[in-house]
Design a protein around this motif. Sequence first.
Motif, PDB file in Angstrom:
ATOM      1  N   PRO A 192      95.877   1.050-114.366  1.00  0.00           N
ATOM      2  CA  PRO A 192      95.207   2.213-114.289  1.00  0.00           C
ATOM      3  C   PRO A 192      95.192   2.903-112.856  1.00  0.00           C
ATOM      4  O   PRO A 192      95.044   3.993-112.664  1.00  0.00           O
ATOM      5  N   GLU A 193      95.657   1.790-111.888  1.00  0.00           N
ATOM      6  CA  GLU A 193      96.026   2.398-110.710  1.00  0.00           C
ATOM      7  C   GLU A 193      97.343   3.377-110.386  1.00  0.00           C
ATOM      8  O   GLU A 193      97.374   3.973-109.598  1.00  0.00           O
ATOM      9  N   ASN A 194      98.065   3.423-111.669  1.00  0.00           N
ATOM     10  CA  ASN A 194      99.329   4.261-111.377  1.00  0.00           C
ATOM     11  C   ASN A 194      98.853   5.871-111.804  1.00  0.00           C
ATOM     12  O   ASN A 194      99.602   6.760-111.731  1.00  0.00           O
ATOM     13  N   TYR A 195      97.564   6.077-112.055  1.00  0.00           N
ATOM     14  CA  TYR A 195      97.165   7.497-112.395  1.00  0.00           C
ATOM     15  C   TYR A 195      97.088   8.367-111.298  1.00  0.00           C
ATOM     16  O   TYR A 195      97.409   9.469-111.151  1.00  0.00           O
ATOM     17  N   LYS A 196      97.045   7.779-110.101  1.00  0.00           N
ATOM     18  CA  LYS A 196      97.048   8.612-108.755  1.00  0.00           C
ATOM     19  C   LYS A 196      98.589   9.190-108.760  1.00  0.00           C
ATOM     20  O   LYS A 196      98.599  10.307-108.311  1.00  0.00           O
ATOM     21  N   GLN A 197      99.453   8.452-108.864  1.00  0.00           N
ATOM     22  CA  GLN A 197     100.844   9.090-108.870  1.00  0.00           C
ATOM     23  C   GLN A 197     101.214  10.153-109.958  1.00  0.00           C
ATOM     24  O   GLN A 197     101.732  11.481-109.645  1.00  0.00           O
ATOM     25  N   LEU A 198     100.805   9.846-111.246  1.00  0.00           N
ATOM     26  CA  LEU A 198     100.704  10.764-112.330  1.00  0.00           C
ATOM     27  C   LEU A 198     100.083  12.014-111.970  1.00  0.00           C
ATOM     28  O   LEU A 198     100.550  13.137-112.140  1.00  0.00           O
ATOM     29  N   LEU A 199      98.766  12.005-111.390  1.00  0.00           N
ATOM     30  CA  LEU A 199      97.979  13.041-111.014  1.00  0.00           C
ATOM     31  C   LEU A 199      98.730  13.774-109.862  1.00  0.00           C
ATOM     32  O   LEU A 199      98.948  15.094-109.931  1.00  0.00           O
ATOM     33  N   GLN A 200      99.422  13.380-108.876  1.00  0.00           N
ATOM     34  CA  GLN A 200     100.122  14.112-108.090  1.00  0.00           C
ATOM     35  C   GLN A 200     101.282  14.815-108.666  1.00  0.00           C
ATOM     36  O   GLN A 200     101.613  16.110-108.256  1.00  0.00           O
ATOM     37  N   LEU A 201     102.074  14.041-109.466  1.00  0.00           N
ATOM     38  CA  LEU A 201     103.078  14.753-110.172  1.00  0.00           C
ATOM     39  C   LEU A 201     102.592  16.159-111.000  1.00  0.00           C
ATOM     40  O   LEU A 201     103.344  17.160-111.130  1.00  0.00           O
ATOM     41  N   LEU A 202     101.461  15.955-111.910  1.00  0.00           N
ATOM     42  CA  LEU A 202     100.824  16.995-112.475  1.00  0.00           C
ATOM     43  C   LEU A 202     100.436  18.165-111.725  1.00  0.00           C
ATOM     44  O   LEU A 202     100.634  19.278-111.789  1.00  0.00           O
ATOM     45  N   GLU A 203      99.842  17.764-110.430  1.00  0.00           N
ATOM     46  CA  GLU A 203      99.410  18.857-109.512  1.00  0.00           C
ATOM     47  C   GLU A 203     100.755  19.558-109.120  1.00  0.00           C
ATOM     48  O   GLU A 203     100.441  20.715-108.897  1.00  0.00           O
ATOM     49  N   ALA A 204     101.753  18.797-108.771  1.00  0.00           N
ATOM     50  CA  ALA A 204     102.909  19.326-108.204  1.00  0.00           C
ATOM     51  C   ALA A 204     103.583  20.414-109.324  1.00  0.00           C
ATOM     52  O   ALA A 204     103.780  21.528-109.072  1.00  0.00           O
TER      53      ALA A 204
END
Length: 415
Positions: A192-204
């Motif tokens: 679950p800690e990888n959701y931050k990186q995925l969230l940043q990619l989605l925001e970009a």
Amino acid sequence: RPAPDTLRRARFDRPQASLDFWKLLYVLLKQIHGGRWTESDAIGAQVSFVKWALWYRGYGRPQLQRLPADGSAGSRELLLAFSWLLHSPGLLERLLARNRLQTGDETSVCTCEEEVPNSQEGTSEAGAGDRVDVRYLQWLNGRLRLQWCSLHAQHQEQCKLLHKIHVFTSGSHMDQNLGHFSVTEADLIRQPENYKQLLQLLEAETMQLEAFLEWKQLEPVYWQWMETVLDNMAEEGNMCESQDAHVEKRSLPEVTSCCPWADKLIGQMDRLSRDLMALQEQLHQLVAQRKAAWWEKVATREELQKERFSATARKIQESVELKLRGLTSLCAPQKNKVHGLGRLVLRNKHPASKMGFGQCVSKEAAAAVSAAEVIRELQVREASLQRELQQLRQQCRHRLDGIAEGLEGVICISP
């Protein structure tokens, strides 16, 4: 995104905007051609790559190619090149699709028929220096087959693991049309800690989409502004032409009045022009004679080639018969060809649904394509290619037999 000041300076050809436009075109063209870049790339390399890439894509304006390699000038020429590139149909859409974040399991599907280029033309004119050892070709063929088998085995293993994930997570997805997790979603559950990186990619990606929508709203304004830039360039060009013409008209009487040898020079030019006219007439006569001789050679060659016409006609007839075998499938009602990426969705084994491909799967049946249908179409295409391969092999055998008949004292044993 170029700053408004950069565009304003480029309109008046200010050198302060040149470096920014070189970097902008460099990054944009690198993305189009699928290359990598860094901020530390030398400006000379950037300039040379931009010139080459624009020439490769069909932008043949010579003023751009004459710009200095240090990137110190030519901001307005770069603005024109940038606008020409921006006007390419579907450019931004393709860049967005290439940089899209894939959260689902996708695969490429293509049922389009591609024309196979004829590679037999020009092979008979190869010299002795172009010959390649047959054993080397056999080794290359074996190596290619081995790599293909290895790639196929890896792809099968990937499909098995993907199927396990889809089966084990079946019924866990909130979207009932999907029903199972993808590899990315399953990895987020495990880590679950990888959701931050995925969230940043989605925001970009969201920022890119918002910028694209904003550009679509302001695009007419940009092209109207570019029309004013072109008008300014046209006015400056007309002013330069009028100034040059005025200088020529004013300087011509001064030369004739101050130079007493001008009349003698004009007479020499007249004699040279008459000599050139005489040479041109002689050249026309020589060309006419050469053409007559050429047509005579062509006529004799046509007579010699009449004997080969029957053999060529037979080959053409065989090729036409081969193409006619596939007319039954072509005359059938045409279906929409599938091309591009599609999301893999595992469906339950009941008659109403199958395993299918779909960019966005919904309740409508037309939104998904069954894998069985794609496999059937590919099998039909494979059978057609196999028939064509057999025909080509038969032609090669006949050609080798003809070559073997001309060799004296050589016995050829077929493998």
